[in-house]
Design a protein around this motif. Structure first.
Motif, PDB file in Angstrom:
ATOM      1  N   ALA A 214       0.997  -1.206  -0.156  1.00  0.00           N
ATOM      2  CA  ALA A 214       0.006   0.198   0.029  1.00  0.00           C
ATOM      3  C   ALA A 214       0.963   1.308  -0.095  1.00  0.00           C
ATOM      4  O   ALA A 214       1.938   1.211   0.145  1.00  0.00           O
ATOM      5  N   ILE A 215       0.331   2.367  -0.381  1.00  0.00           N
ATOM      6  CA  ILE A 215       0.853   3.740  -0.274  1.00  0.00           C
ATOM      7  C   ILE A 215       0.131   4.729   0.610  1.00  0.00           C
ATOM      8  O   ILE A 215      -0.989   4.670   0.577  1.00  0.00           O
ATOM      9  N   MET A 216       0.893   5.380   1.391  1.00  0.00           N
ATOM     10  CA  MET A 216       0.449   6.569   1.931  1.00  0.00           C
ATOM     11  C   MET A 216       0.915   7.792   1.596  1.00  0.00           C
ATOM     12  O   MET A 216       1.996   7.843   1.355  1.00  0.00           O
ATOM     13  N   ALA A 217       0.130   8.646   1.051  1.00  0.00           N
ATOM     14  CA  ALA A 217       0.361  10.031   0.511  1.00  0.00           C
ATOM     15  C   ALA A 217      -0.399  11.237   1.131  1.00  0.00           C
ATOM     16  O   ALA A 217      -1.414  10.825   1.648  1.00  0.00           O
ATOM     17  N   ASN A 218       0.329  12.241   1.265  1.00  0.00           N
ATOM     18  CA  ASN A 218      -0.208  13.341   1.996  1.00  0.00           C
ATOM     19  C   ASN A 218       0.260  14.801   1.127  1.00  0.00           C
ATOM     20  O   ASN A 218      -0.744  15.380   0.545  1.00  0.00           O
ATOM     21  N   THR A 219       1.553  15.029   1.382  1.00  0.00           N
ATOM     22  CA  THR A 219       1.908  16.438   0.947  1.00  0.00           C
ATOM     23  C   THR A 219       1.584  16.587  -0.692  1.00  0.00           C
ATOM     24  O   THR A 219       1.375  17.423  -1.241  1.00  0.00           O
ATOM     25  N   ALA A 220       1.927  15.316  -1.374  1.00  0.00           N
ATOM     26  CA  ALA A 220       1.864  15.454  -3.076  1.00  0.00           C
ATOM     27  C   ALA A 220       0.428  15.624  -3.190  1.00  0.00           C
ATOM     28  O   ALA A 220       0.373  16.411  -4.100  1.00  0.00           O
ATOM     29  N   ILE A 221      -0.508  15.373  -2.327  1.00  0.00           N
ATOM     30  CA  ILE A 221      -1.959  15.664  -2.777  1.00  0.00           C
ATOM     31  C   ILE A 221      -2.283  16.884  -2.217  1.00  0.00           C
ATOM     32  O   ILE A 221      -3.103  17.727  -3.006  1.00  0.00           O
ATOM     33  N   ALA A 222      -2.030  17.334  -0.812  1.00  0.00           N
ATOM     34  CA  ALA A 222      -2.288  18.470  -0.300  1.00  0.00           C
ATOM     35  C   ALA A 222      -1.678  19.768  -0.822  1.00  0.00           C
ATOM     36  O   ALA A 222      -2.290  20.836  -1.018  1.00  0.00           O
ATOM     37  N   THR A 223      -0.475  19.597  -1.735  1.00  0.00           N
ATOM     38  CA  THR A 223       0.089  20.905  -2.191  1.00  0.00           C
ATOM     39  C   THR A 223      -0.189  20.825  -3.780  1.00  0.00           C
ATOM     40  O   THR A 223       0.124  21.793  -4.447  1.00  0.00           O
ATOM     41  N   ALA A 224      -1.156  20.073  -4.278  1.00  0.00           N
ATOM     42  CA  ALA A 224      -1.446  19.966  -5.533  1.00  0.00           C
ATOM     43  C   ALA A 224      -2.556  20.989  -6.113  1.00  0.00           C
ATOM     44  O   ALA A 224      -3.237  21.529  -5.189  1.00  0.00           O
ATOM     45  N   GLY A 225      -2.450  21.527  -7.386  1.00  0.00           N
ATOM     46  CA  GLY A 225      -3.146  22.547  -7.573  1.00  0.00           C
ATOM     47  C   GLY A 225      -4.813  22.109  -7.377  1.00  0.00           C
ATOM     48  O   GLY A 225      -5.710  23.180  -7.324  1.00  0.00           O
ATOM     49  N   ASP A 226      -5.217  21.037  -7.607  1.00  0.00           N
ATOM     50  CA  ASP A 226      -6.437  20.530  -7.690  1.00  0.00           C
ATOM     51  C   ASP A 226      -6.436  19.083  -6.710  1.00  0.00           C
ATOM     52  O   ASP A 226      -6.030  18.192  -7.294  1.00  0.00           O
ATOM     53  N   ILE A 227      -6.658  19.453  -5.362  1.00  0.00           N
ATOM     54  CA  ILE A 227      -6.687  18.324  -4.575  1.00  0.00           C
ATOM     55  C   ILE A 227      -7.531  17.181  -4.962  1.00  0.00           C
ATOM     56  O   ILE A 227      -6.860  16.017  -5.007  1.00  0.00           O
ATOM     57  N   PRO A 228      -8.632  17.392  -5.288  1.00  0.00           N
ATOM     58  CA  PRO A 228      -9.541  16.089  -5.291  1.00  0.00           C
ATOM     59  C   PRO A 228      -9.127  15.428  -6.633  1.00  0.00           C
ATOM     60  O   PRO A 228      -9.061  14.024  -6.756  1.00  0.00           O
ATOM     61  N   ALA A 229      -8.610  16.061  -7.833  1.00  0.00           N
ATOM     62  CA  ALA A 229      -8.200  15.418  -8.765  1.00  0.00           C
ATOM     63  C   ALA A 229      -6.914  14.572  -8.532  1.00  0.00           C
ATOM     64  O   ALA A 229      -6.753  13.573  -9.270  1.00  0.00           O
TER      65      ALA A 229
END
Length: 286
Positions: A214-229
């Motif tokens: 499995a993968i855990m991710a936080n920063t890569a998503i939270a700092t994206a321009g479009d978080i849900p996407a």
């Protein structure tokens, strides 16, 4: 049925089992950098069934700065409180017990970090805390620097999984510790969940192709321009990487090339004219 639906539904026959609990999603969503207004959208798009949370966000009383994350997480989601802020094993144990008292359940992600510059985990203290909490019935997922001896010690201490870092927390550098994670995949019998440093969906896919669970991710998503996407992109990448691992990636050539079609075998046929001559012959026959 489109391709993404096929990938997602295929995971139901390939569950992730952690501490006797079964999950169809292999994407653990970190929430540390999310505002509460985006937590639900990120969970929905990620398809995550486990979400991490700092205990202070559950005990903060819902103030404007931190909010009470329990108000934003659906009841169907398994909470994975972490011991963020702990600098010793004793502090980690105390935070885990507090999380249980707050109603966060028995899952806990152990983080013991004394290094304030690189935020690298204290492996020895992590083993110590894991042993205490596992004995108390917690489902312990320890965050660790990927070291085989330490991983074995964590399993012996009762860890339900190990969570090696791919790169320093929040760095988005990707699989900096790839070779060491591969060793854990080969040698450790509990799930190996890559945590910290994954910065792109492609990196998550690559890790899953290696055989991590499995993968855990936080920063890569939270700092994206479009978080849900971006959450959705990670979901698809993780599912695709797992599907590729189960399919068995093709062999890697050391040098040279291999024909992708048997029709190109004539290139090696000594009875055929050289390519330039053949081209001239073919052209002349038009």
């Amino acid at each position: 049925m489109d391709a993404t639906t096929e990938i997602s539904t295929s995971t139901t026959a390939d569950p992730l089992i952690v501490g006797g609990h079964e999950f169809t999603s292999r994407f653990i969503l970190g929430s540390g950098k999310f505002g509460l207004d985006l937590v639900q959208a990120a969970i929905e798009q990620a398809g995550a069934q486990i979400i991490t949370m700092a205990v202070r966000r559950a005990a903060g009383g819902g103030d404007a700065a931190t909010g009470n994350i329990l108000d934003a997480v659906p009841d169907s989601i398994t909470l994975l409180p972490n011991t963020s802020g702990a600098r010793t094993a004793a502090e980690a144990v105390r935070i885990a017990r507090l999380a249980r008292e707050l109603g966060c359940g028995d899952f806990v992600k152990i983080e013991v970090i004394r290094d304030s510059r690189y935020l690298l985990p204290d492996n020895a203290a992590t083993v110590e805390a894991t042993e205490v909490l596992a004995a108390e019935g917690f489902v312990v997922l320890p965050y660790m620097f990927p070291d085989l001896t330490v991983a074995r010690d964590l399993v012996a201490a009762g860890a339900a999984a190990v969570m090696p870092l791919a790169a320093p927390i929040g760095s988005n550098k990707g699989l900096s510790t790839r070779d060491f994670i591969e060793i854990l995949v080969d040698e450790i019998d509990v799930p190996v969940i890559v945590d910290a440093g994954i910065g792109r969906p492609s990196q998550a896919c690559e890790a899953m192709e290696m055989g991590v669970d499995a993968i855990m991710a936080n920063t890569a998503i939270a700092t994206a321009g479009d978080i849900p996407a971006m959450a959705a992109a990670f979901r698809w990448a993780i599912d695709a990487g797992r599907a590729a691992y189960l399919a068995g990636p093709g062999r890697v050539l050391q040098r040279g090339a291999a024909a992708s079609s048997p029709l190109t075998g004539f290139l090696d046929d000594p009875h055929q004219p050289a390519s330039a001559e053949r081209a001239a012959t073919d052209h002349g026959s038009l």
